[in-house]
Design an enzyme around this catalytic site. Structure first.
Site, short mmCIF file in Angstrom:
data_model
loop_
_atom_site.label_atom_id
_atom_site.label_comp_id
_atom_site.label_asym_id
_atom_site.label_seq_id
_atom_site.Cartn_x
_atom_site.Cartn_y
_atom_site.Cartn_z
CE1 TYR A 76 -0.70 -47.79 -28.90
CE2 TYR A 76 -2.66 -49.16 -29.05
CZ TYR A 76 -1.61 -48.65 -28.31
OH TYR A 76 -1.46 -49.00 -26.99
CB SER A 98 -2.54 -52.85 -27.33
OG SER A 98 -3.90 -52.48 -27.40
#
Length: 181
Positions: free
Chosen positions: A86, A73
């Site tokens: 995350y 990401s």
């Protein structure tokens, strides 16, 4: 760019939905024999580390070159509110990609990652469900949009293909320019 994966084998983790599901479809349409695996997110992170190791060991034992692409990401490279865990796991994925590239390179195995922004999968649609939040977040993207699944899949296919034969240890930002802002 038409890519041909005929006669090649691919293992796709996280194949149950979103980017993984569409990657399976694209690889299959390009002629690859695909093994698809799906798990919950926490299982997938640990599985990706283990499935990569098993696949790499098998490739080394058979003496075949290849390519591994990890899905990470953009938050591996930038902080974002309320995404501590995350972001940390995606940062770890970036370092895992580099370490694997260094260790597997002598065996002619390339390792890279794709690092997208919000992708309009079911999960991404939940993130962007608040119209005001989505508007503000898109304003931070120079292209003023989120990524489509196809955008990420195309980058994955490029990294898997021989068209990226000298690319290893890096990542492709599929972030609509977010990190440039």
């Amino acid at each position: 760019m038409k890519l041909n994966f005929s006669g090649l084998r691919a293992l796709v983790t996280g194949a149950g939905k979103g980017i993984g599901r569409d990657t399976v479809k694209a690889l299959h349409a390009s002629g690859a024999k695909v093994v698809a695996v799906t798990r919950t997110n926490s299982d997938l992170v640990s599985l990706a580390k283990e499935v990569s190791q098993m696949v790499a060991r098998d490739m080394i034992n058979r003496g075949v070159p290849g390519s591994i692409v990890n899905v990470s990401s953009m938050v591996a490279h930038v902080t974002f509110p309320n995404l501590i865990t995350y972001s940390s796991t995606k940062g770890a994925m970036t370092m895992l990609t580099k370490a694997m590239a260094m260790e597997l390179g002598p065996h002619k195995i390339r390792v890279n990652s794709v690092n997208p922004t919000v992708v309009l999968t079911d999960m991404g649609k939940k993130v962007s469900a608040d119209p005001e939040f989505a508007r503000k977040l898109k304003e931070r993207h120079p292209l003023r949009k989120f990524a489509e699944v196809e955008d990420v899949v195309n980058s994955i296919l490029f990294l898997l293909s021989d068209r990226s034969a000298s690319t290893s240890g890096g990542g492709i930002l599929v972030d609509a320019g977010y990190l440039a802002s």
